[in-house]
Design an enzyme around this catalytic site. Structure first.
Site, PDB file in Angstrom:
ATOM      1  N   GLY A 167       8.680  -2.509  -5.597  1.00 36.83           N
ATOM      2  CA  GLY A 167       8.283  -1.111  -5.571  1.00 36.83           C
ATOM      3  C   GLY A 167       7.666  -0.780  -4.226  1.00 36.83           C
ATOM      4  O   GLY A 167       7.086  -1.645  -3.563  1.00 36.83           O
ATOM      5  N   ALA A 168       7.811   0.471  -3.810  1.00 40.26           N
ATOM      6  CA  ALA A 168       7.204   0.936  -2.565  1.00 40.26           C
ATOM      7  C   ALA A 168       6.295   2.110  -2.884  1.00 40.26           C
ATOM      8  O   ALA A 168       6.667   3.010  -3.635  1.00 40.26           O
ATOM      9  CB  ALA A 168       8.281   1.354  -1.572  1.00 40.26           C
ATOM     10  N   ALA A 169       5.095   2.081  -2.332  1.00 39.39           N
ATOM     11  CA  ALA A 169       4.134   3.155  -2.539  1.00 39.39           C
ATOM     12  C   ALA A 169       3.751   3.753  -1.190  1.00 39.39           C
ATOM     13  O   ALA A 169       4.288   3.371  -0.152  1.00 39.39           O
ATOM     14  CB  ALA A 169       2.904   2.615  -3.270  1.00 39.39           C
ATOM     15  N   LEU A 171       0.993   3.489   0.558  1.00 35.68           N
ATOM     16  CA  LEU A 171       0.219   2.638   1.460  1.00 35.68           C
ATOM     17  C   LEU A 171       0.790   1.236   1.617  1.00 35.68           C
ATOM     18  O   LEU A 171       0.440   0.534   2.567  1.00 35.68           O
ATOM     19  CB  LEU A 171      -1.232   2.527   0.968  1.00 35.68           C
ATOM     20  CG  LEU A 171      -1.990   3.849   0.743  1.00 35.68           C
ATOM     21  CD1 LEU A 171      -3.414   3.566   0.293  1.00 35.68           C
ATOM     22  CD2 LEU A 171      -1.980   4.702   1.998  1.00 35.68           C
ATOM     23  N   GLN A 173       4.010  -1.882  -0.001  1.00 43.03           N
ATOM     24  CA  GLN A 173       5.117  -2.191  -0.900  1.00 43.03           C
ATOM     25  C   GLN A 173       4.974  -3.629  -1.384  1.00 43.03           C
ATOM     26  O   GLN A 173       4.301  -4.448  -0.747  1.00 43.03           O
ATOM     27  CB  GLN A 173       6.467  -1.936  -0.254  1.00 43.03           C
ATOM     28  CG  GLN A 173       6.850  -2.775   0.912  1.00 43.03           C
ATOM     29  CD  GLN A 173       8.105  -2.210   1.602  1.00 43.03           C
ATOM     30  OE1 GLN A 173       8.162  -1.053   2.005  1.00 43.03           O
ATOM     31  NE2 GLN A 173       9.133  -3.042   1.743  1.00 43.03           N
ATOM     32  N   LYS A 188       1.786  -7.980  -2.190  1.00 44.00           N
ATOM     33  CA  LYS A 188       1.588  -6.579  -1.797  1.00 44.00           C
ATOM     34  C   LYS A 188       1.249  -6.543  -0.307  1.00 44.00           C
ATOM     35  O   LYS A 188       0.271  -7.148   0.128  1.00 44.00           O
ATOM     36  CB  LYS A 188       0.458  -5.954  -2.622  1.00 44.00           C
ATOM     37  CG  LYS A 188       0.204  -4.488  -2.315  1.00 44.00           C
ATOM     38  CD  LYS A 188      -0.838  -3.913  -3.264  1.00 44.00           C
ATOM     39  CE  LYS A 188      -1.099  -2.447  -3.004  1.00 44.00           C
ATOM     40  NZ  LYS A 188      -2.083  -1.870  -3.958  1.00 44.00           N
ATOM     41  N   ASP A 320      -6.067   5.013 -11.187  1.00 39.78           N
ATOM     42  CA  ASP A 320      -4.679   5.259 -10.779  1.00 39.78           C
ATOM     43  C   ASP A 320      -3.702   4.691 -11.814  1.00 39.78           C
ATOM     44  O   ASP A 320      -2.858   3.850 -11.497  1.00 39.78           O
ATOM     45  CB  ASP A 320      -4.429   4.622  -9.404  1.00 39.78           C
ATOM     46  CG  ASP A 320      -3.216   5.225  -8.706  1.00 39.78           C
ATOM     47  OD1 ASP A 320      -2.700   6.250  -9.197  1.00 39.78           O
ATOM     48  OD2 ASP A 320      -2.784   4.684  -7.674  1.00 39.78           O
TER      49      ASP A 320
END
Length: 530
Positions: A167-169, A171, A173, A188, A320
Site C-alpha cells: 500500500g502507498a500512503a 507519507l 509506502q 514501512k 486514523d
C-alpha cells in the site's frame, strides 16, 4: 441592511484583490526561477512552485464563492443548485492541487475526506479518493532510504523484498519482505522528499488558511493548519509510531480479539519501520467477511468496544482508523481485529475526558440540560444542539427522543449530510471553539461511521450499552480518585456498581425482547381476543 451587505462584499473583494496580487508575485518569482534553471527539473521539488499551485487554487476557489454570493441571495430558488456546483468545482480543483503537490497536501486532503458530517458532501466524496490514489515512490529511492538509515544493503537485511508495495500512503509506502530466519515482515518506508518539504508546505498551508479566513471571516478553518503543524512532525517519526503501537497493545491487552504487529527495533529508524506482517482483509471488505463467515455486526461492535475504552477510560486514542489501517482475520476463537498505522494518537486530559464522557451519557439518555451543561464546559455554548448532532451524526429530534431507541434511517442520514452546507458557518465556529483534543476525535468518529456505513451496520442498543459502561466507569473512577474518606469511596463505588448492574439488566431485557423466546411468550401468553 442592504447597504451593510454591500459594504461587506466590497471589503471582501478588496481583500481578495490583495491576495491575488500576492499570488501573482509568487507566480512571477516561480516562473523566473524555472526559466533560469531550465525545464528539465522536477518542479514539485521547489517550495515556490508548490506554494504557487496551492495559492492559485485557493484564489480560484475564493473567486468562485465570491461570485456566487454576489449573484444569489440564500433565499433565491437557484441558490442551492449553484452552491452545489461551486462546492463540486472547488473540491475537484483542491484535489487536483493536492495530487500534484503530494506529501503533506495529500495528507490534509485525506483528512478532509474523513469529515463526513463536518464538511459539504461534495468535498468529502471528492477528497475520499485520495485514500486510494497516493503516489508511489521509486523503489531505488526507497532502498536508498533503508540503506542510509539502517547502514546496510537491502539485500543483506532481507532475503526477499517485494517490489510491488502492499500500500502507498501520503507519507510512506509499505513493502512485504522476508528475513533470513524466514520471518515475513512489513517494511514501512517514508517517501524520500516528504520530510524535507514538510516545513515549507506547512507554512504555505498556514498562510493560505489565514488568508482565506481574512477574505471570508465567517469560514475560519485555521484549526486545520494548526493541527497539521502540530501532528505532522509526530507522524513523520516512525520510532514514535513503533512506541505507540507497543503502548496501545499493552493498554488493550484484555481484548483478546485485538492484534497489533510486533516491532523489529533493530531494523527500524525514524524513516523506516519494520514490523510483523499481518494477514487480513480490510474492515470494509464485505465480500471478504462473507467468504470467511465473519459477522459484520460483531466487527462493528468490537470496534466500538475498543474505541470506547480508548476514548472514555484510557484517554489515549488511535486517530486514523480508516479501512486500510484496520484489518479483520478469522481465527478459531472468532474474528480478530488488527490495528495498523499507529503514527497519529491523541492523548486526552482528565478534565476533557470527564466532560466528554458526561456529554455522551447525556446524549444517550436524551438529557437536554446535561448536553447543554457539558457542551458549555467544552466551550461550545449556545451551539450545544448542533454540537450534539455533530458528535452523534443524528438529528436533534432523534437526540431528544433517545438515540438508543430510535434507529438511524436512510432519510435521516441524508437529511444530516444535506444540512452541513446550511450550518457550515456554525460548524466552523464550533471547530474553532472546542478544545483541540476534540478535533481528532471528531475525525475518528466520522471514519468509524464510514466503516459502519460500508458494512451496512448501524450502532444498535448493544453499542450504546458498551459506550455507557465505559462512560460510567470513566466518570466514577475519576471521582474515586478525588475521594478523601471511606464514606465517599463507598458511596461512589456503590453508585458505580448499581449503574453498571442496571445496564446489564437492561441488556438482558433487550436480548429477551428480541429473542425467539420472547416471540413464543407473546404468542401463548397474550390475552385472548374475544
Amino acid at each position: 441592511m442592504l447597504c451593510l451587505d454591500a459594504v461587506v462584499l466590497v471589503n471582501s473583494m478588496l481583500r481578495l484583490k490583495k491576495l491575488i496580487k500576492i499570488v501573482l508575485l509568487g507566480g512571477v518569482s516561480g516562473g523566473t526561477f524555472y526559466l533560469t534553471c531550465g525545464n528539465d527539473l522536477d518542479l514539485t521539488s521547489f517550495g515556490v512552485v508548490r506554494f504557487g499551485r496551492a495559492a492559485l487554487a485557493a484564489v480560484c476557489i475564493a473567486v468562485d464563492y465570491k461570485l456566487l454570493f454576489s449573484k444569489y441571495d440564500k433565499s433565491h430558488p437557484e441558490y442551492s443548485h449553484a452552491l452545489h456546483q461551486v462546492h463540486l468545482k472547488s473540491s475537484l480543483r483542491l484535489r487536483n492541487m493536492c495530487c500534484k503537490n503530494g506529501g503533506v497536501f495529500i495528507k490534509v486532503g485525506q483528512h478532509l475526506g474523513s469529515l463526513d458530517y463536518l464538511l459539504p458532501e461534495e468535498y468529502v466524496q471528492t477528497m475520499k479518493v485520495l485514500h486510494n490514489q497516493a503516489p508511489q515512490s521509486d523503489l531505488t529511492l526507497l532502498k536508498q532510504v533503508i540503506e542510509e538509515d539502517l547502514g546496510r544493503k537491502v539485500e543483506d537485511i532481507f532475503v526477499e523484498f517485494d517490489p510491488i508495495p502492499l500500500g502507498a500512503a501520503s507519507l510512506a509506502q509499505v513493502h512485504k519482505a522476508k528475513l533470513a530466519n524466514g520471518q515475513v515482515v512489513a517494511v514501512k518506508i517514508q517517501h524520500p522528499k516528504v520530510k524535507a518539504r514538510s516545513y515549507v508546505d506547512i507554512k504555505t498551508m498556514e498562510f493560505l488558511v489565514h488568508a482565506l479566513g481574512w477574505v471570508f471571516p465567517d469560514f475560519n478553518y485555521i484549526w486545520l493548519a494548526e493541527e497539521t503543524k502540530k501532528n505532522l512532525p509526530v507522524e513523520l517519526d516512525f520510532l514514535n509510531e513503533g512506541m505507540n503501537c507497543e503502548r496501545i497493545g499493552k493498554i488493550l491487552s484484555p481484548f483478546k480479539f485485538l492484534k497489533v504487529p510486533a516491532i523489529y527495533w533493530n531494523l527500524s529508524s525514524d524513516r523506516v519501520l519494520t514490523m510483523e506482517f499481518c494477514e487480513g482483509g480490510k474492515v470494509d471488505n464485505v465480500q471478504y467477511m462473507k467468504e470467511h463467515n465473519i459477522s459484520v455486526n460483531q466487527i462493528t461492535e468490537r470496534l466500538g468496544q475498543l474505541y470506547s475504552q480508548m476514548i472514555f477510560v484510557e484517554g489515549y486514542v488511535h486517530c486514523d482508523p480508516h479501512p486500510g489501517n484496520v484489518l479483520v482475520h478469522p481465527t478459531d476463537s472468532g474474528p480478530q481485529i488488527i490495528l495498523l498505522d499507529h503514527g497519529l494518537y491523541q492523548t486526552l486530559t482528565d478534565d476533557f475526558r470527564m466532560h466528554y464522557s458526561k456529554m455522551w451519557l447525556a446524549m444517550i439518555n436524551a438529557d437536554v440540560e446535561g448536553m447543554k451543561t457539558h457542551a458549555t464546559a467544552l466551550n461550545v455554548g449556545d451551539l450545544f444542539g448542533l454540537f450534539a448532532c455533530m458528535l452523534t451524526a443524528r438529528s436533534w429530534k432523534s437526540l431528544t427522543e433517545g438515540i438508543d431507541k430510535k434507529k438511524l434511517t436512510p432519510e435521516e442520514n441524508m437529511q444530516i449530510k444535506e444540512s452541513v452546507s446550511k450550518y457550515l458557518m456554525d460548524i466552523s465556529t464550533i471547530l474553532n471553539r472546542v478544545p483541540r483534543q476534540m478535533l481528532l476525535l471528531l475525525k475518528t468518529n466520522d471514519v468509524l461511521r464510514g466503516i459502519e456505513q460500508s458494512l451496512k451496520s448501524h450502532p444498535g442498543s448493544a453499542s450504546f450499552m458498551n459506550m455507557s459502561r465505559c462512560c460510567i466507569k470513566a466518570v466514577t473512577d475519576w471521582e474515586l480518585n478525588l475521594c478523601h474518606s471511606w464514606h465517599c469511596y463507598i458511596r461512589i463505588k456503590l453508585y458505580q456498581k448499581i449503574q453498571l448492574a442496571r445496564l446489564s439488566l437492561y441488556s438482558v431485557y433487550l436480548w429477551f425482547t428480541s429473542s425467539t423466546l420472547a416471540t413464543l411468550t407473546r404468542k401463548y401468553w397474550s390475552p385472548a381476543v374475544s
